[in-house]
Design an enzyme around this catalytic site. Sequence first.
Site, PDB file in Angstrom:
ATOM      1  CB  CYS A 329      93.715  11.493  42.421  1.00 48.98           C
ATOM      2  SG  CYS A 329      93.728  11.090  44.184  1.00 48.98           S
ATOM      3  CG  HIS A 426      92.975  16.405  43.286  1.00 43.94           C
ATOM      4  ND1 HIS A 426      92.185  15.769  42.357  1.00 43.94           N
ATOM      5  CD2 HIS A 426      93.144  15.516  44.304  1.00 43.94           C
ATOM      6  CE1 HIS A 426      91.890  14.559  42.783  1.00 43.94           C
ATOM      7  NE2 HIS A 426      92.460  14.369  43.956  1.00 43.94           N
TER       8      HIS A 426
END
Length: 488
Positions: A329, A426
Amino acid sequence: MATLMIQGTTSDAGKSTVVAALCRALARRGISVAPFKPQNMALNSAVTEDGGEIGRSTALQAQACNLAPHSDMNPVLLKPETDRGAQVILRGKVYGHMDALDYHAFKRTAQESVMAAWHALESRFDVIIAEGAGSPAEINLRKGDIANMGFAEAADCPVLLVGDIDRGGVFAQLVGTLALLSESEQARTKGFIINRFRGDIALLEPGLEWLEERTGKPVFGTLPYLKGLVLDAEDSIGLTHADKASQTLKVIVPALPRISNHTDFDPLRLHPQVSLSFIGADQPIPAADVIMLPGSKSTASDLEWLKRQGWDIAIQRHLRYGGKVLGICGGFQMLGEWVDDPEGLEGKPEKVAGLGLLPLTTRMVAGKQLRNVSGLTVAEGATVTGYEIHNGVSDGAALSSPLFEIDGRPEGAVSKDGQIIGTYLHGLFDHPEACQALLKQLGLVNGEQSDYQAHRERELDRLADMLEAHIDIDAVIALIEAGASPSP
């Protein structure tokens, strides 16, 4: 419908684990139960089934109830961006950015969202186990409180107060907290739970008798210290992790000032063939097989911090010696050439040079992307599941060599030499097939499969077993059924 609220004398008193344990214990008895956290401040978050965002600890409590997480379970989520400001998320969606004073004035509106979400859960479940935040005795935050007694009073529900004996001074914690509450709040507090006790309970019993005599309130139970408990945390991380005898892959992770979703690394901390350490500010950067750059709530400012700490130089040296780098991310965005936040969506407006390891640029745009996803790893065809939470949109030649195929689209990037890997996903190590395949890609040959979801289930059952052995569950259920009946 009935609600019970678990509050704590301090942050990290054990509220989240007590709620998770109670939720699992009640669910195992066939009771329709859901978790609820009116307000949470955390950088670890999860995507819900309705496309919202809530704290990870609440999502874990939903799992304890055998439920998919829903935005109603955590209607106010505050994600700190600076020491004085945070992104405000209401019922799963970004509302805006506020400093502490502005948010204090906003609490009336926030309370409306809290009560609306609670009523929505009330219509769907027989029991709600609510969790407070911090301490109910924070005098400076009492006005307009929605996180602790403010909610309990509005919902007219009973409260159990948790104190952490492992910190010392548990009797002062409990009696002092109770003394700072109003008369109606004191009456609403129906008893105590003492958490993280080590030793012979016989040595504690005189203190328990004194506490009950002093306050006129019962101790519902004393919970033992559970060694080796690893479950999704709200924010706290241990900076180091012990080496393992069977270690074959050494991983280091910078503990960024605004690190988010560090729970991505929990499966690796438990993996028998991985030794993982978080490296804090001003700590020496040790040699490793893999450097993993985590998510960040303020990517540009954390990238600047990374450079000040010397990680940019350390990463270049690491790559020259054949090491590998994985960015997740915000960490993925840092691997590129630029991170541009012209509107200041994650702090002040700025454009920061990236680490220059991938031909990639990222621009922060309004409209956070929130989704649960599934797909396959490109290299191995292994099943992967996870979730995306990000503002940034990345573009560049690096994306032509993806890490995953997610829902029919390419995702992430892998450098031509395979040393540098990035993804927005994630939870990428949670699935056993994906964990094994990704660790192989990072250099772990003949790696074992590690099923973190199965680990979560075992730990939740372990928590519930512990709770049922040391708490009078029937008394707790009777308290829930009786509801709040504050004395005048």
